[in-house]
Design an enzyme around this catalytic site. Structure first.
Site, PDB file in Angstrom:
ATOM      1  N   CYS A   1      -2.472   4.760 -10.407  1.00 34.44           N
ATOM      2  CA  CYS A   1      -2.538   4.998  -8.955  1.00 34.44           C
ATOM      3  C   CYS A   1      -1.899   6.354  -8.723  1.00 34.44           C
ATOM      4  CB  CYS A   1      -1.780   3.921  -8.178  1.00 34.44           C
ATOM      5  SG  CYS A   1      -1.672   4.289  -6.395  1.00 34.44           S
ATOM      6  N   ASN A   2      -2.700   7.306  -8.251  1.00 33.12           N
ATOM      7  CA  ASN A   2      -2.182   8.658  -8.030  1.00 33.12           C
ATOM      8  C   ASN A   2      -1.135   8.682  -6.930  1.00 33.12           C
ATOM      9  OD1 ASN A   2      -4.008  10.765  -9.645  1.00 33.12           O
ATOM     10  ND2 ASN A   2      -5.302   9.083  -8.986  1.00 33.12           N
ATOM     11  N   THR A   3      -1.419   7.965  -5.823  1.00 32.41           N
ATOM     12  CA  THR A   3      -0.488   7.977  -4.698  1.00 32.41           C
ATOM     13  C   THR A   3       0.869   7.419  -5.117  1.00 32.41           C
ATOM     14  OG1 THR A   3      -2.449   7.464  -3.365  1.00 32.41           O
ATOM     15  CG2 THR A   3      -0.339   7.485  -2.230  1.00 32.41           C
TER      16      THR A   3
ATOM     17  N   CYS B   1      -7.750   9.791  -6.944  1.00 27.67           N
ATOM     18  CA  CYS B   1      -7.451   8.422  -6.532  1.00 27.67           C
ATOM     19  C   CYS B   1      -8.164   7.579  -7.565  1.00 27.67           C
ATOM     20  CB  CYS B   1      -7.974   8.124  -5.135  1.00 27.67           C
ATOM     21  SG  CYS B   1      -7.944   6.340  -4.772  1.00 27.67           S
TER      22      CYS B   1
ATOM     23  N   LYS C   1     -11.851  -0.778  -2.993  1.00 28.22           N
ATOM     24  CA  LYS C   1     -10.752  -1.749  -2.894  1.00 28.22           C
ATOM     25  C   LYS C   1     -11.208  -3.049  -2.236  1.00 28.22           C
ATOM     26  CE  LYS C   1      -6.711   1.358  -2.827  1.00 28.22           C
ATOM     27  NZ  LYS C   1      -6.054   0.970  -4.083  1.00 28.22           N
TER      28      LYS C   1
ATOM     29  N   ASP D   1       0.827  -1.209   0.000  1.00 32.34           N
ATOM     30  CA  ASP D   1       0.000   0.000   0.000  1.00 32.34           C
ATOM     31  C   ASP D   1       0.864   1.264   0.000  1.00 32.34           C
ATOM     32  OD1 ASP D   1      -2.918   0.933   0.385  1.00 32.34           O
ATOM     33  OD2 ASP D   1      -1.769   2.120   1.829  1.00 32.34           O
ATOM     34  N   ARG D   2       0.567   2.175  -0.908  1.00 36.36           N
ATOM     35  CA  ARG D   2       1.375   3.386  -1.073  1.00 36.36           C
ATOM     36  C   ARG D   2       1.159   4.384   0.061  1.00 36.36           C
ATOM     37  NH1 ARG D   2      -0.672  -0.238  -3.673  1.00 36.36           N
ATOM     38  NH2 ARG D   2      -2.403   1.036  -4.366  1.00 36.36           N
TER      39      ARG D   2
ATOM     40  N   THR E   1      -6.293   9.849  -1.631  1.00 37.46           N
ATOM     41  CA  THR E   1      -6.004   9.155  -0.377  1.00 37.46           C
ATOM     42  C   THR E   1      -5.300  10.121   0.584  1.00 37.46           C
ATOM     43  OG1 THR E   1      -3.813   8.505  -1.116  1.00 37.46           O
ATOM     44  CG2 THR E   1      -5.615   6.964  -1.589  1.00 37.46           C
TER      45      THR E   1
END
Lengths: 237, 237
Positions: free
Chosen positions: B86-88, B200, B169, B51-52, B129
């Site tokens: 995935c932006n993060t 996100c 998710k 997980d980022r 996020t």
């Protein structure tokens, strides 16, 4: 999970939307509470693979070299099994299987077993491309599972090809085809169909949008579930 | 096309549904009349990427090694560019870019330019996020494009995290969240938001299903269009 997690390779691009649909069905059918509980999936959406029906019926270019190109990529990624979201492409499965040590899961056998389990003693209608029907791609698997079936007549088959090639593969809007789709299925029910096998991967995309009670067997969904089980994950029912 | 056709590599799995959503948006936004007119797309849906947000904010495992594993696969397939749904994950883009000769298209810059073009002089609300917001992942790109923006307050951010992690998710049904989603956006409009950046990749999936007028800027869609243009194909408007 105790053992090394297995992964899926999708030999795709035949067509792209059908490839996306299979990936989606794998994700939604996996019992998973977060990103890390999903299966690692490799996809080669190889849009250069020549049309399978044209190759089988009218001397079009051989799709196997481009399919092999995708297969080699999936091997390089480390896939543990290969699945192909194109029913017609299964005509070429023996030629591909002899070129790789990876198991290629056979959508026809998986679908035939699902039919026998869900609709014992009922008559299926096999819906697919001209290539799938004329080359009898499903016949052996259905017979082996004891599934009785009928196929579209010439006019129904032309209409089916229009929906597959002129609408889904052409990325046209689906909704305007609602009446055409319902008429086609009604005509087949009149000829004795108890349920439908959506044996072209563009057809579940139509069926999911155009609301007909079917009942349907969706080979894309059955293949997704078989691949999930092959990898040792749990299918969400 | 006269020159060799370019291909796209999707560094995916963060999460799987967002990866599927990006692939779908590439397909539906490409001007193509049949399978062979689409772009060849390679995907590594690597579900093992940690997980980022946890890595950025709370000392969770570094996601870069698993991201690099996927990047190497996309290189082996022959991708001409890389995109990350995935932006993060863009927090780690510089570390990835220095490890590869392939251009990684930057979703933040592409999105910021789309905002400036579509909503000049208006105030964006950046939805993402906790990792994306707290690590200021979008700030530089938005400032460079002259985009004024606000971010959720602590309570709104908690609700957003619930929708991202507890619903999308977690593959939970989306429809029961309609009211929660509308309430959240109404509260942000009350605080001065003229439009929303769905920063996100799980959020466009919510927004596409829960019918709120927005207006929205969808970074997944903007990234899809930018990748189509990078490959020399035409975007379907």
């Amino acid at each position: 999970m105790e053992t090394k997690k297995k992964t899926i390779g999708i030999l795709g691009g035949m067509g792209p939307l059908a490839t996306m649909d299979l990936y989606k069905k794998i994700i939604l059918s996996t019992e998973a509470a977060g990103d890390n509980e999903h299966i690692r999936v490799y996809i080669d959406g190889n849009s250069a693979i020549p049309d399978r029906t044209a190759a089988i019926l009218s001397g079009g270019p051989d799709p196997v070299p481009e399919m092999l190109s995708a297969l080699r990529n999936l091997e390089a990624c480390g896939a543990d099994c290969v699945i192909m979201p194109c029913n017609t492409a299964h005509y070429f499965l023996p030629r591909l299987q002899e070129q790789t040590g990876l198991p290629i899961l056979d959508m026809r056998r998986i679908t035939a077993e699902a039919c026998a389990g869900r609709f014992p003693g009922k008559r299926a209608c096999l819906l697919g491309t001209k290539g799938t029907i004329a080359a009898h791609i499903y016949d052996e698997a259905l017979k082996a599972a004891g599934v009785e079936f009928l196929t579209p007549d010439a006019g129904e088959q032309d209409e089916l090809m229009r929906l597959i090639y002129g609408v889904v593969k052409a990325s046209k809007p689906l909704e305007p085809e609602t009446e055409a789709w319902h008429e086609l299925l009604t005509s087949l029910i009149g000829r004795g169909a108890d349920y439908f096998i959506l044996a072209c991967t563009e057809l579940p995309i139509l069926a999911d949008h155009l609301g007909h009670p079917g009942p349907f067997v969706d080979p894309t969904l059955e293949l997704a579930k078989a691949a999930i089980r092959f990898c040792g994950y749990k299918v969400k029912e």
